[in-house]
Design an enzyme around this catalytic site. Structure first.
Site, PDB file in Angstrom:
ATOM      1  N   MET A 129     -26.569  54.228   9.015  1.00 40.04           N
ATOM      2  CA  MET A 129     -26.895  55.735   8.771  1.00 40.04           C
ATOM      3  C   MET A 129     -26.495  56.690   9.787  1.00 40.04           C
ATOM      4  SD  MET A 129     -30.673  55.679   6.575  1.00 40.04           S
ATOM      5  CE  MET A 129     -31.554  55.495   8.123  1.00 40.04           C
TER       6      MET A 129
ATOM      7  N   ALA B  32     -25.593  57.957  13.749  1.00 44.35           N
ATOM      8  CA  ALA B  32     -26.259  57.903  14.969  1.00 44.35           C
ATOM      9  C   ALA B  32     -26.051  56.369  15.765  1.00 44.35           C
ATOM     10  CB  ALA B  32     -27.686  58.303  15.024  1.00 44.35           C
TER      11      ALA B  32
ATOM     12  N   GLY C  58     -26.543  48.603  19.096  1.00 41.69           N
ATOM     13  CA  GLY C  58     -26.863  47.388  18.094  1.00 41.69           C
ATOM     14  C   GLY C  58     -25.902  47.758  17.067  1.00 41.69           C
ATOM     15  N   HIS C  59     -25.534  48.758  16.414  1.00 33.93           N
ATOM     16  CA  HIS C  59     -24.574  49.065  15.391  1.00 33.93           C
ATOM     17  C   HIS C  59     -23.287  48.580  16.043  1.00 33.93           C
ATOM     18  CE1 HIS C  59     -27.576  52.406  14.691  1.00 33.93           C
ATOM     19  NE2 HIS C  59     -27.406  51.854  13.495  1.00 33.93           N
TER      20      HIS C  59
ATOM     21  N   GLY D 106     -28.318  44.031  10.615  1.00 32.19           N
ATOM     22  CA  GLY D 106     -29.071  43.508  11.855  1.00 32.19           C
ATOM     23  C   GLY D 106     -30.235  42.728  11.443  1.00 32.19           C
TER      24      GLY D 106
ATOM     25  N   GLN E  63     -35.083  44.398   5.196  1.00 33.46           N
ATOM     26  CA  GLN E  63     -34.058  44.704   4.321  1.00 33.46           C
ATOM     27  C   GLN E  63     -32.991  43.578   4.420  1.00 33.46           C
ATOM     28  OE1 GLN E  63     -31.520  48.454   5.184  1.00 33.46           O
ATOM     29  NE2 GLN E  63     -30.868  47.226   6.805  1.00 33.46           N
TER      30      GLN E  63
ATOM     31  N   LEU F 198     -33.259  48.519  20.250  1.00 34.53           N
ATOM     32  CA  LEU F 198     -32.258  49.837  20.310  1.00 34.53           C
ATOM     33  C   LEU F 198     -32.560  50.439  18.909  1.00 34.53           C
ATOM     34  CD1 LEU F 198     -28.912  49.273  21.753  1.00 34.53           C
ATOM     35  CD2 LEU F 198     -31.032  49.769  22.902  1.00 34.53           C
TER      36      LEU F 198
ATOM     37  N   ARG G 265     -33.622  56.215  16.380  1.00 27.15           N
ATOM     38  CA  ARG G 265     -34.923  57.095  16.384  1.00 27.15           C
ATOM     39  C   ARG G 265     -35.310  57.086  17.850  1.00 27.15           C
ATOM     40  NH1 ARG G 265     -35.849  55.479  10.878  1.00 27.15           N
ATOM     41  NH2 ARG G 265     -36.405  57.082   9.764  1.00 27.15           N
TER      42      ARG G 265
HETATM   43  P1  AMP Z   1     -29.444  52.025  10.355  1.00 24.50           P
HETATM   44  O1  AMP Z   1     -28.188  52.933  10.811  1.00 24.50           O
HETATM   45  O2  AMP Z   1     -30.622  52.212  11.390  1.00 24.50           O
HETATM   46  O3  AMP Z   1     -29.647  51.965   9.099  1.00 24.50           O
HETATM   47  O4  AMP Z   1     -28.779  50.420  10.838  1.00 24.50           O
HETATM   48  C1  AMP Z   1     -27.570  50.002  10.201  1.00 24.50           C
HETATM   49  C2  AMP Z   1     -27.665  48.705  10.715  1.00 24.50           C
HETATM   50  O5  AMP Z   1     -27.540  48.348  11.991  1.00 24.50           O
HETATM   51  C3  AMP Z   1     -28.620  47.815  10.101  1.00 24.50           C
HETATM   52  O6  AMP Z   1     -28.309  46.536   9.572  1.00 24.50           O
HETATM   53  C4  AMP Z   1     -29.802  47.537  11.327  1.00 24.50           C
HETATM   54  O7  AMP Z   1     -30.421  46.432  11.031  1.00 24.50           O
HETATM   55  C5  AMP Z   1     -28.655  47.490  12.246  1.00 24.50           C
HETATM   56  N1  AMP Z   1     -29.238  47.792  13.622  1.00 24.50           N
HETATM   57  C6  AMP Z   1     -30.042  48.814  13.815  1.00 24.50           C
HETATM   58  N2  AMP Z   1     -30.501  48.714  15.297  1.00 24.50           N
HETATM   59  C7  AMP Z   1     -29.994  47.603  15.538  1.00 24.50           C
HETATM   60  C8  AMP Z   1     -30.292  46.874  16.683  1.00 24.50           C
HETATM   61  N3  AMP Z   1     -30.984  47.165  17.988  1.00 24.50           N
HETATM   62  N4  AMP Z   1     -29.793  45.409  16.931  1.00 24.50           N
HETATM   63  C9  AMP Z   1     -29.116  44.812  15.818  1.00 24.50           C
HETATM   64  N5  AMP Z   1     -28.898  45.631  14.620  1.00 24.50           N
HETATM   65  C10 AMP Z   1     -29.463  46.682  14.594  1.00 24.50           C
END
Ligand code: AMP
Length: 293
Positions: free
Chosen positions: A29, A31, A35-36, A156, A162, A193, A196
């Protein structure tokens, strides 16, 4: 790329140009944080062509204000993905993904989506349609070429529900895509990480550390074959006044059903997944740790 047609054409061109046989997808999403970046790096290592998607999916938000205030940092995101070696970024607007604004066909995600993050009370507040993620994955796959032999998508472990749900969906619907889980990336003090986290004040950030501390405690007890005694862990979390605990439990990693035995008073054996969700200030945080005695 902002349209599925452009993404399809460009990824086909790149696969041809590189003589490639595999394509990785990293759905996000935006930002973006480290982690990403770790998801993207893993995808780049394992595939000839890598596509990242950036789409703040309205179906994943309960309240318009939450959707409106979700951080959007497209320029920085593109720079990060470029530096890591991602080939293409798919950043469609809502109308490209849902022509007319709403999906006409919906996939019901079933019982695995009806608890934890998918519980109606929580979903009303935040994510009304856990099927939104299923739909997002299906939409991202529209860009694929059927003759390509290997598709992988990177998720992640941070969003454990999910991940379990998508793995199950891909197996049940027989999608020709391999789901690759990537471990949670944390800051040095233990906080997972999250896009938010930027909304936490210094005091709230400090208070939020109790989430990962609670999970570590459960993990240590599991490793030592001790009873997990979740009540005492819950008390630790509740002792932190800035943190409002939503749920804390130990579940079966595949079905997400709470483990009836094994976690309260008897020594822990086998496998589990400890889940925690809490609101700190105005920020809702989730975290988890796999347990293996
Ligand atoms: P989001 O942008 O928050 O929807 O996350 C996109 C992807 O990044 C999802 O598969 C999340 O699980 C992964 N993700 C977000 N934060 C982390 C993190 N701290 N460590 C590993 N993967 C992450």
């Amino acid at each position: 790329m902002t349209t599925a047609a452009a993404l399809r054409a460009e990824s086909a061109r790149l696969i041809r140009e590189k003589g490639g046989t595999s394509q990785g997808l990293v759905p996000t999403m935006g930002a973006l944080h480290e982690g990403h970046a770790e998801l993207a790096r893993t995808a780049v290592e394992q595939n000839d062509v890598v596509v990242a998607s950036i789409f703040v999916n309205p179906l994943q938000f309960g309240e318009a204000v939450d959707l409106a205030r979700y951080p959007r940092t497209l320029d920085a995101d593109l720079a990060l993905l470029d530096a890591v070696g991602v080939d293409l970024v798919f950043a469609p607007d809502v109308d490209e993904v849902y022509p007319g604004g709403e999906p006409r066909v919906r996939i019901s995600a079933g019982p695995m989506a009806e608890k934890w993050e998918g519980l109606p009370s929580r979903a009303l507040r935040r994510r009304p349609d856990r099927g939104g993620q299923a739909a997002a994955l299906r939409d991202a796959r529209r860009g694929r070429r059927p003759e390509l032999p290997a598709y992988r998508a990177y998720f992640g472990q941070k969003d454990a529900q999910q991940l379990a749900l998508v793995q199950r969906m891909v197996a049940d619907l027989n999608f020709p895509v391999e789901i690759v889980p990537v471990p949670i990336v944390r800051s040095a003090d233990g906080l997972a990480l999250s896009s938010r986290n930027r909304f936490l004040s210094a005091g709230e950030r400090e208070a939020a550390l109790v989430l990962s501390r609670a999970l570590r405690l459960i993990e240590e007890r599991a490793k030592a074959h001790q009873p997990l005694d979740l009540e005492s862990v819950e008390a630790l979390v509740r002792s932190q006044p800035l943190v409002e605990l939503d749920y804390l439990d130990v579940v079966d990693p595949r079905t997400l059903e709470p483990l009836a035995e094994n976690c309260r008073d008897t020594p822990f054996r086998g496998e589990g997944l400890a889940l925690i969700a809490a609101t700190v200030g105005k920020v809702r945080l989730i975290d988890n740790v796999p347990l293996d005695s």
